[in-house]
Design a protein around this motif. Structure first.
Motif, short mmCIF file in Angstrom:
data_model
loop_
_atom_site.label_atom_id
_atom_site.label_comp_id
_atom_site.label_asym_id
_atom_site.label_seq_id
_atom_site.Cartn_x
_atom_site.Cartn_y
_atom_site.Cartn_z
N ALA A 233 0.99 -1.15 0.12
CA ALA A 233 0.04 -0.08 -0.07
C ALA A 233 0.98 1.28 0.16
O ALA A 233 1.99 1.28 0.53
CB ALA A 233 -0.85 -0.07 1.21
N ALA A 234 0.60 2.13 -1.18
CA ALA A 234 1.38 3.27 -0.86
C ALA A 234 0.87 4.45 -1.56
O ALA A 234 -0.30 4.66 -2.10
CB ALA A 234 2.51 2.99 -2.18
N THR B 103 -2.25 -1.22 -3.57
CA THR B 103 -3.20 -0.40 -3.55
C THR B 103 -2.63 1.04 -2.93
O THR B 103 -1.68 1.17 -2.71
CB THR B 103 -4.20 -1.04 -2.11
N ARG B 104 -3.75 1.94 -2.98
CA ARG B 104 -3.35 3.33 -2.68
C ARG B 104 -3.49 3.36 -1.13
O ARG B 104 -4.32 2.71 -0.45
CB ARG B 104 -4.35 4.27 -3.25
N SER B 105 -2.72 4.09 -0.39
CA SER B 105 -2.85 4.54 0.99
C SER B 105 -2.12 5.68 1.21
O SER B 105 -1.03 6.28 0.71
CB SER B 105 -2.16 3.04 1.70
N ALA C 237 -5.91 -5.94 0.04
CA ALA C 237 -5.85 -5.08 0.99
C ALA C 237 -6.98 -4.11 0.92
O ALA C 237 -7.31 -3.74 -0.28
CB ALA C 237 -4.56 -4.54 1.18
N VAL D 119 -7.88 -0.15 2.64
CA VAL D 119 -7.23 1.04 3.27
C VAL D 119 -8.19 2.12 3.53
O VAL D 119 -9.13 2.41 2.64
CB VAL D 119 -5.92 1.52 2.52
N ASP D 120 -8.39 2.48 4.75
CA ASP D 120 -9.19 3.61 5.21
C ASP D 120 -8.94 4.76 4.08
O ASP D 120 -7.82 5.40 4.21
CB ASP D 120 -9.02 4.00 6.55
N PRO E 43 -9.09 5.18 0.66
CA PRO E 43 -9.42 4.86 -0.69
C PRO E 43 -10.40 3.64 -0.90
O PRO E 43 -11.02 3.55 -1.74
CB PRO E 43 -8.06 4.49 -1.17
N ASP E 44 -10.37 2.80 0.08
CA ASP E 44 -10.98 1.61 -0.05
C ASP E 44 -12.38 1.57 0.91
O ASP E 44 -13.55 0.76 0.41
CB ASP E 44 -10.33 0.24 0.32
N VAL F 250 -2.94 4.73 9.83
CA VAL F 250 -4.18 4.52 9.01
C VAL F 250 -4.61 3.21 9.18
O VAL F 250 -3.88 2.24 8.89
CB VAL F 250 -3.78 4.73 7.49
N SER G 107 -7.42 2.26 -9.22
CA SER G 107 -7.75 2.96 -7.92
C SER G 107 -6.80 4.09 -7.72
O SER G 107 -6.74 4.90 -7.11
CB SER G 107 -7.48 2.01 -6.70
N PHE G 108 -5.57 4.19 -8.56
CA PHE G 108 -4.57 5.32 -8.55
C PHE G 108 -5.12 6.56 -9.42
O PHE G 108 -4.82 7.55 -9.45
CB PHE G 108 -3.18 4.86 -8.94
#
Lengths: 337, 337
Positions: A94-95, A130-132, B50, B52-53, B55-56, B134, B333-334
């Protein structure tokens, strides 16, 4: 190429990362909904471990290559600690969108290099990008015990020999140098890296003795784990799971501490790092953590690559030092400062 | 109990979470360096995904229970998409120190409930709890193809029937209602949840048809995936992997869109949600994503739980709608807003 993840997009970034894992042995690699690995004895060992920017690493100290290396090394150690052979890795990366794709390539290169060095043939067979807001690497490692019973923490019995393979206290010594240097001055960090490359590598890109896990199992190890949270705390875990006393030999641990003192000498360091006392060095050996070597108990002969640290005794469930009870003050990532 | 992760500490939090996973079937569960699962045919399928708070997911919209549920459901779908049976889960949970331990218990309960509902006997057999700025959940799921060939994306051939099992467009319809309501007004969100519980559940706690993966494999499915990024984009993946055209039937997709229109009616909603047009509903069916149903190609009879959406044709590698080329605008997602 200098673009970042948001500019490149997830698929283009993956297209640049995946070829770096091409040498992994798998029945089915990345590209479908799931990967497939051999599980030759009809069982699979599994462990997962995450590293998060801030609590677990600092971008100012670690290169992307080192981040990838360390994530792989620490995960492989969990399979070795079961007396087993790693077989594959999955990576959930996640980045932030601002992350240069070159950094992701560096992480992938570090992962591939760590596999090549520590567990040849093993590699990344699947993953997720994934984006984070925060860079993090969550790895899952698989392993095979190849028909043997896995080595748990619960088999230590009185009379067994306690032994260890790997470095002890050096990862913590490296971290201490980094904390003393701080994150703000890139020139000081660069100078520290030049002057103390060896001990910094123990922290930033450790090389746990992965193959010694199988060697220990073949030698009859009755209990084993990798020392991630400090020798005393991890020894306590074996003691409690096995219902025994792990009586550590102070002289043996002081010999380990001499190795820490030798590489932590502040002479010649540009940053203002205080010299370690012998007592502090012993503290790093006992509580430092992150070395990811293998602590094991043996009923008979100890494999050559292991160093004897003590003996298992009856009479409770805890750790002693030359027979004296000792408080296991380890690392808890939420309560530790 | 109202304490947070930093107050409770990692070990105390784990002691409250782990019992919630007690029903998982494993040769060796949490508590040692690695878990161990059966791999009865000598192979293991693996996938990681994954959340992530930000984005997801949004904490304003999802309860902890729903977060745990969705993470499990989407991961199980990746094993189903290989025509296989899920066998276990590992969870790398990263959370701020301020996270109430009760939230972590809720996440664990949602995970356990999703397993019980979607894949009985499967459960969390290992994991990692780390501190992070996060909240994120990185899950790894394992599966067994039980001696069958896994169903890849590359086996579709001209003449095969394209069919789908699961909901289509409803997860996106639920997300649209949530975005229209916003994150700022808890009363409006609560009212939306009361008025449109069904469609919101499709987004927040989806129930992909996990068992249909094995059914499809047994029926001879030649290509399959779970639709996570939108029907057109995921159909394009099968088309490109197989070197064929997936020709979708517009009338069949319009029937799917009628189902979306039926549950997205804004009448009676306290928030200001514009009505969907039929065209917009079709857009959600084609590009919405996150339903995690199974898109598969069959050479012969289609299992009863699948609905026919089109036919595989020769003449290129792409997706068509009633024979007309269509641009697969999916979710990245990006680069997506």
């Amino acid at each position: 190429m200098t673009d970042d993840l948001a500019t490149a997009g997830e698929r283009a970034a993956l297209a640049r990362i995946l070829p770096r894992f091409a040498r992994a042995e798998a029945l089915l690699g990345p590209g479908d909904d799931a990967a497939m690995l051999a599980a030759p004895d009809g069982r699979v060992l599994l462990s997962t471990d995450a590293m998060v920017d801030g609590p677990d690493f600092r971008r100012a100290w670690s290169t992307p290559f080192e981040l990838g290396w360390k994530a792989v090394a620490t995960n492989l150690a969990d399979i070795a600690a079961m007396g087993a052979r790693p077989t594959g890795l999955l990576v959930a990366l996640a980045a932030p969108g601002t992350t240069p794709v070159a950094d992701l390539e560096g992480i992938a290169d570090g992962m591939a290099a760590a596999c090549e060095r520590l567990a040849p043939g093993v590699g990344v067979v699947g993953g997720d990008l994934t984006r984070s807001p925060v860079l993090s690497l969550a790895l899952t490692v698989t392993g095979s015990a190849d028909g043997r019973d896995p080595v748990l923490r619960s088999g230590a019995r009185p009379g067994h020999t306690i032994a260890y393979s790997g470095r002890l206290g050096l990862a913590a010594a490296g971290l201490r140098l980094l904390f003393a240097t701080g994150e703000e001055d890139p020139a000081a960090i660069a100078a520290l890296r030049r002057a103390r490359a060896g001990v910094l590598a123990e922290q930033l890109a450790p090389r746990p003795p992965i193959g010694d896990g199988v060697l220990a199992a073949e030698a009859g190890a009755t209990a084993m784990l990798d020392v991630s949270d400090g020798l005393l705390l991890d020894a306590t875990r074996i003691a409690e799971a096995s219902g025994v006393v792990l009586d550590l030999d102070r002289a043996a641990l002081e010999r380990e501490a001499e190795g820490v003192l030798a590489v932590s000498d502040p002479d010649g360091l540009p940053a203002r790092v205080p010299a370690l006392t012998a007592h502090e060095a012993l503290g790093l050996v006992l509580g430092g953590g992150e070395d990811h070597g293998l602590l094991a108990c043996f009923p008979g002969a100890v494999p050559e690559s292991f160093r004897v640290l003590g003996v298992v005794r009856a009479g409770g469930a805890g750790v002693r030092l030359d027979g004296e009870p000792v408080d296991p003050s380890g690392w808890d990532s939420f309560t530790a400062s």
